[in-house]
Design a protein around this motif. Structure first.
Motif, short mmCIF file in Angstrom:
data_model
loop_
_atom_site.label_atom_id
_atom_site.label_comp_id
_atom_site.label_asym_id
_atom_site.label_seq_id
_atom_site.Cartn_x
_atom_site.Cartn_y
_atom_site.Cartn_z
N GLN A 1 -14.11 2.18 44.42
CA GLN A 1 -13.18 2.80 43.48
C GLN A 1 -13.64 4.23 43.19
O GLN A 1 -14.82 4.48 42.97
CB GLN A 1 -13.10 1.99 42.20
N TYR B 1 -13.76 5.57 35.37
CA TYR B 1 -12.91 4.93 36.38
C TYR B 1 -11.69 4.35 35.70
O TYR B 1 -11.74 3.90 34.57
CB TYR B 1 -13.68 3.82 37.09
N ARG C 1 -12.80 2.69 32.34
CA ARG C 1 -14.08 1.97 32.43
C ARG C 1 -15.21 2.95 32.76
O ARG C 1 -15.00 3.96 33.42
CB ARG C 1 -14.04 0.92 33.53
N GLU D 1 -8.72 1.54 35.56
CA GLU D 1 -8.23 0.24 35.98
C GLU D 1 -6.71 0.35 35.99
O GLU D 1 -6.10 0.86 35.05
CB GLU D 1 -8.67 -0.85 35.01
N ARG D 2 -6.09 -0.09 37.07
CA ARG D 2 -4.66 0.12 37.26
C ARG D 2 -3.92 -1.20 37.40
O ARG D 2 -4.47 -2.18 37.86
CB ARG D 2 -4.40 0.98 38.49
N VAL E 1 -14.26 -1.11 38.74
CA VAL E 1 -13.90 -2.52 38.67
C VAL E 1 -13.62 -3.09 40.06
O VAL E 1 -13.48 -4.29 40.22
CB VAL E 1 -12.68 -2.76 37.73
N GLU E 2 -13.51 -2.20 41.04
CA GLU E 2 -13.28 -2.61 42.42
C GLU E 2 -14.26 -1.87 43.32
O GLU E 2 -14.65 -0.74 43.03
CB GLU E 2 -11.85 -2.28 42.83
#
Length: 108
Positions: A24, A3, A16, A5-6, A20-21
């Motif tokens: 996602q 995944y 990741r 992270e932005r 993280v959300e």
């Protein structure tokens, strides 16, 4: 799964193993390749694959332990060198766990 992270502009700032959300989506192969190609090929990509390799090794350790525990294989079915390597890793992991040197998330 990997995944991304932005940042607020949608640029990838980290990769990741877990989202993280909520909801996602996994990063696409093309986007992953683009992200990795923008960084130093000798450092970032090598470190990324070393981490993935370490995670797979840990899974294989646990898989062998499970197969032995369920009497599907015997540790002696494995080549001598494999037995020694697995035994060494198991002893080191046990010592580290006893001394709490690493966090749970760190892989050995």
């Amino acid at each position: 799964m990997i995944y991304a992270e932005r940042d607020e502009n949608g640029n990838i700032i980290a990769l990741r193993n877990n989202p993280v959300e909520p909801d996602q989506q996994e990063i696409s192969t093309e986007e992953l390749e683009t992200f990795l190609s923008e960084y130093d090929q000798n450092k970032t990509i090598s470190a990324f694959f070393r981490k993935l390799d370490n995670e797979v090794i840990r899974v294989l350790d646990d898989l062998v332990d499970l197969l032995v525990m369920k009497n599907i294989i015997k540790i002696t079915d494995l080549p001598e060198q494999a037995q020694q390597k697995l035994g060494n890793r198991k002893r080191i992991r046990s010592k580290i766990q006893d001394n709490c040197i690493l966090d749970e998330d760190e892989i050995l």
